[in-house]
Design an enzyme around this catalytic site. Structure first.
Site, PDB file in Angstrom:
ATOM      1  CG  ASP A  30      10.594  51.587 -19.386  1.00  0.00           C
ATOM      2  OD1 ASP A  30       9.510  51.871 -19.770  1.00  0.00           O
ATOM      3  OD2 ASP A  30      10.541  50.592 -18.061  1.00  0.00           O
ATOM      4  CD  GLN A  83       2.871  51.108 -18.714  1.00  0.00           C
ATOM      5  OE1 GLN A  83       1.292  50.932 -19.689  1.00  0.00           O
ATOM      6  NE2 GLN A  83       2.690  49.214 -18.982  1.00  0.00           N
ATOM      7  CE  LYS A 131       4.230  48.042 -22.521  1.00  0.00           C
ATOM      8  NZ  LYS A 131       3.763  47.061 -21.686  1.00  0.00           N
ATOM      9  CB  CYS A 161       7.232  42.139 -15.765  1.00  0.00           C
ATOM     10  SG  CYS A 161       6.856  41.128 -17.181  1.00  0.00           S
TER      11      CYS A 161
END
Ligand SMILES: Cc1ncc(COP(=O)(O)O)c(C=O)c1O
Lengths: 416, 150
Positions: A210, A213, A236, A374
């Site tokens: 993932d 970020q 992002k 989250c």
């Protein structure tokens, strides 16, 4: 179009020039200059991205992959150029390994659904970690519910680091896939992806990373990382909302069944039999978010123009400064103190709930996030209901941090 | 800081620091949980209801200053009220924290609760102020499942 994205730059980031590229940074909130420290939620958009969207809609708007007319050709070219930009940004071997999605969440769901159908059966195991965003938890829970597979969770330390020893213990010949975040949005921890990939592959498990970020804070090279899947989200990456991308290794993507059915993802359709299109189109049913891809392409080119190496150095300096300043605030405790961290400062303040911190600093013009981010299991792990979180991006400065510290003093005054 | 001081009035800060009725009342026969999934605020409201009257009220849990102070004041004010009255108070409180300024002439009726009028200027905090009230209403209606402000 402003020039920062295209000119070669000296080694040090000129933040003031970067800031000029972001029109929103000039606005005021509650009568104070905006200090935007909620970048982990979404980043602001630079002029080149806004220009690309405007140019696309005013100059080339048409549907893609289906018209013989000029506008359709231009739109298709712009769309596929966006794919090549993302390919280069992640250093994927082939452009066809880049699948456009709505966001990171959809990338994870696509893999859970499609890879799941290919590989995951009852009593197989999926390994995730204790620091995942809900987006990298729930799709796996759904997969497990559907198939009877079992979800295993790698615990984290008090500092917020992964227990690799525990991960090693959890990996077995039943493990089909390991899903792990590159950079934790709640803790700031950067995980050792190449090590994890090596461990997982040793047991024959695929790895999904993932990168929601990580991708705007550090250079990402999916081939060097060795992972099988990597998901990013456009909003992002200084790009538009509603667009994201999934990188998948070609051999795996080719073996995987389609995710959704519709136009563009087929080669031929009869009521008896439908044959699917080649990669990447097999996974992109229906008219895609063309403008989103154009904007995302412009966004990653903008980032490349500045250079993620330089962005990482700038943000590391800022993170060190912010960590030191926050540690001086009486009663403040940082949550997430891993040795390898980036860009995220999660904290709690004695006697003041994060929600109250958020409201008060907002009145000082400082935008931070408060809540569970989250990542409810992370909050539970640390025994707190929520944290306040300041998160950095390329355009933040030390004076933004100073403004946060001043605003936190206001919090203390109110709750004296 | 004027809107802020409107929000964080002395009364609210005081009830946050020293919440009243922060206990399970003895003989409590109704309770309901209020949970705000957005910020993790979670309170359980307990009532002792006899002959249609709330004889005692208390709460447990954790949350921000606004939600905790609201739970504290709410439990104070519903004591001795009939279930009907408690429901009517819920409605009036709800109106006060959501409606525009001029629409709320009820300051007298609401008494101490008027300190929450400042919440209007902070729309995202309305749920904090009303969380315990939702739980109270659910307890009155004898719901035993957690209630949510979502
Ligand atoms: C680590 C991480 N993963 C996944 C996501 C989900 O991104 P999106 O909501 O764009 O799908 C986020 C964003 O909040 C995130 O921080």
């Amino acid at each position: 179009m402003s020039g920062i994205g295209v000119k070669p730059q000296p080694d040090v980031l000129d933040v003031e020039r970067v800031r000029e590229d972001f029109p929103i940074l000039g606005r005021r909130v509650h009568g104070k200059p905006l200090v935007y420290l909620d970048n982990a939620a979404t980043t602001q958009k630079p002029q080149p991205v806004l220009d690309a969207l405007f140019r696309y809609y005013t100059g080339s708007n048409a549907n893609v992959h289906r018209g013989v007319h000029l506008l359709s050709q231009e739109a298709t070219d712009a769309f596929e150029a966006g794919r090549v930009s993302v390919q280069r940004f992640l250093n994927a071997a082939h452009a066809s390994e880049i699948i456009f999605t709505r966001n990171a969440s959809e990338g994870v769901n696509l893999v859970a659904e499609s890879f799941g159908r290919l590989k995951v059966r009852a009593a197989d195991e999926i390994v995730i970690t204790g620091m995942e965003h809900h987006s990298n938890i729930v799709p796996w829970q759904l997969l497990c519910e559907r198939t009877g597979a079992i979800l295993r969770v790698v615990p984290i330390t008090d500092e917020g680091e992964l227990r690799l020893d525990e991960m090693e213990r959890l990996l077995t010949e039943r493990t089909r896939l390991v899903a792990v975040t590159h950079l934790s949005n709640a803790l700031g921890t950067v995980n050792p992806i190449p090590t994890i990939v090596e461990m997982a592959h040793h047991h024959g498990a695929a790895v999904l990373v993932d990168g929601a970020q990580a991708a705007y804070h550090m250079p990402v090279d999916v081939q060097a990382l060795g992972c099988d899947f990597y998901v990013v989200t456009g909003h992002k990456l200084y790009g538009p909302t509603g667009i994201g991308a999934l990188y998948g290794r070609q051999a795996l993507l080719e073996a995987m069944p389609p995710y959704q059915g519709g136009g563009d993802m087929i080669r031929s359709v009869t009521f008896e039999k439908t044959t699917y299109n080649d990669l990447p189109h097999k996974f992109e049913a229906g008219t895609p978010h063309i403008a989103g891809v154009v904007g995302l392409g412009a966004a990653v080119e903008y980032i490349r123009g500045i250079g993620l190496d330089r962005i990482a150095v700038h943000e590391r300096d800022l993170l060190e400064y912010a960590t030191a300043r926050l540690n001086e605030v009486p009663g403040l405790r940082l949550i997430g103190t891993a040795r390898h961290k980036a860009s995220i400062l999660s904290f709690v303040l004695d006697g003041v709930h994060p929600h109250d911190i958020g409201t008060i600093v907002d009145r000082e013009g400082v935008a931070i996030r408060t809540g569970h981010h989250c990542a409810q299991p992370v909050m539970e792990r640390f025994g707190i209901p929520a944290t306040a979180r300041a998160s950095l991006a390329v355009y933040n400065t030390r004076s933004d941090i100073d403004a946060l510290i001043r605003a936190l003093r206001k919090v203390r005054e109110v709750f004296a | 800081m004027s809107e802020l001081t409107e929000l964080y009035q002395e009364v609210i800060l005081d009830h946050n620091k020293r919440p009243r009725n922060y206990q399970v009342p003895s003989g409590a026969n109704r309770h309901a949980e209020g949970f705000n999934p957005l910020c993790g605020d979670r309170f359980t409201v307990y009532l002792r209801v006899e002959d249609g009257v709330i004889q005692d009220a208390g709460f447990q849990g954790a949350g921000c200053a606004i939600s905790k102070a609201s739970a504290s004041l709410m439990t104070d004010i519903v004591k001795g009220r009939t279930l009907e009255e408690a429901r009517a108070l819920f409605d009036r409180f709800h109106d006060m924290v959501t409606a525009p300024m001029e629409a709320t002439a009820d300051a007298d009726l609401l008494g101490k609760l008027a300190v929450f009028a400042g919440v209007r200027e902070f729309p995202v905090r309305v749920k904090c102020a009303s969380l315990a009230w939702h739980a109270m209403r659910a307890a009155v209606q004898s719901a035993s499942d957690p209630v949510s402000t979502e």
